[in-house]
Design a protein around this motif. Structure first.
Motif, PDB file in Angstrom:
ATOM      1  N   GLU A  24      23.934  63.095  34.440  1.00 32.62           N
ATOM      2  CA  GLU A  24      24.148  64.514  34.121  1.00 32.62           C
ATOM      3  C   GLU A  24      25.644  64.795  33.945  1.00 32.62           C
ATOM      4  N   PHE A  28      26.853  65.898  30.050  1.00 31.55           N
ATOM      5  CA  PHE A  28      27.068  67.327  29.812  1.00 31.55           C
ATOM      6  C   PHE A  28      28.450  67.772  30.270  1.00 31.55           C
ATOM      7  N   GLU A  32      28.179  73.052  31.775  1.00 30.56           N
ATOM      8  CA  GLU A  32      26.761  72.987  31.419  1.00 30.56           C
ATOM      9  C   GLU A  32      25.967  72.107  32.368  1.00 30.56           C
ATOM     10  N   SER A  33      26.650  71.378  33.192  1.00 31.03           N
ATOM     11  CA  SER A  33      26.000  70.407  34.050  1.00 31.03           C
ATOM     12  C   SER A  33      25.349  71.070  35.257  1.00 31.03           C
ATOM     13  N   LEU A  34      24.168  70.571  35.590  1.00 31.89           N
ATOM     14  CA  LEU A  34      23.480  71.009  36.805  1.00 31.89           C
ATOM     15  C   LEU A  34      23.874  70.148  38.000  1.00 31.89           C
ATOM     16  N   THR A  75      14.566  72.642  30.757  1.00 31.97           N
ATOM     17  CA  THR A  75      15.941  73.009  31.084  1.00 31.97           C
ATOM     18  C   THR A  75      16.947  71.913  30.792  1.00 31.97           C
ATOM     19  N   LYS A  76      16.514  70.668  30.774  1.00 34.64           N
ATOM     20  CA  LYS A  76      17.401  69.549  30.459  1.00 34.64           C
ATOM     21  C   LYS A  76      16.589  68.421  29.854  1.00 34.64           C
ATOM     22  N   ALA A  78      17.915  64.516  28.599  1.00 35.58           N
ATOM     23  CA  ALA A  78      19.079  63.662  28.390  1.00 35.58           C
ATOM     24  C   ALA A  78      18.653  62.205  28.334  1.00 35.58           C
ATOM     25  N   TYR A 138      26.690  78.584  25.475  1.00 35.23           N
ATOM     26  CA  TYR A 138      27.255  77.517  26.293  1.00 35.23           C
ATOM     27  C   TYR A 138      28.705  77.800  26.681  1.00 35.23           C
TER      28      TYR A 138
END
Length: 154
Positions: A24, A28, A32-34, A75-76, A78, A138
């Motif tokens: 992650e 990102f 934007e990263s969780l 939500t994501k 990747a 974003y």
């Protein structure tokens, strides 16, 4: 031939969670990263995460949630750079759509940067439609398409 497996995250699997957080952070931008609140996201009862292993290596993941009985959100999504272009993103997307279907929601929504053409094309290939363009989603200079997929009520 590669050994490919899609697995549902066991929230107690710390090693896998750390691998996903590391990915992650790499993929990102920080805003934007969780990654910083990834563990909090995983604790939510109405969320799920599927990850893809290729030859016992984490290749990608998809995170989804169902905030209400009406809709779900992806939500994501990747995939590690070295595994892109091999259908792994599509495999993850299809698995997430099926998981959302089991929740009996009528719509799946997501946001995607319009400049991420491969991602936009993947979503469109699976029936997602552009709802609207959200300016500055974003960051001040990066927009997002809000996209949706209506699921059959059968």
């Amino acid at each position: 031939m590669a050994n490919v497996a899609i697995l549902e995250l066991n929230r107690n699997c710390a090693k896998t969670v750390e691998e996903i957080v590391k990915l992650e952070r790499k993929i990102f931008p920080k805003h934007e990263s969780l990654a910083s609140f990834f563990h909090d996201e995983l604790k939510k009862k109405n969320s799920g995460l599927l990850y893809l292993h290729v030859d016992c290596e984490l290749a990608g993941y998809v995170m989804y949630s169902w905030p209400s009985s009406l809709y779900a959100s992806i939500t994501k999504l990747a995939v590690k750079e070295q595994w892109r272009g091999r259908g792994h993103g599509e495999t993850l997307l299809k698995a997430a759509i099926e998981k959302c279907r089991t929740r009996k929601v009528s719509r799946i929504m997501l946001h995607v940067d319009p400049l991420r053409t491969p991602a936009v094309n993947l979503y469109k290939k699976h029936g997602f439609q552009v709802d609207t363009l959200i300016q500055g989603y974003y960051s001040s200079d990066r927009n997002a398409y809000r996209m949706y997929l209506d699921l059959d009520s059968s």
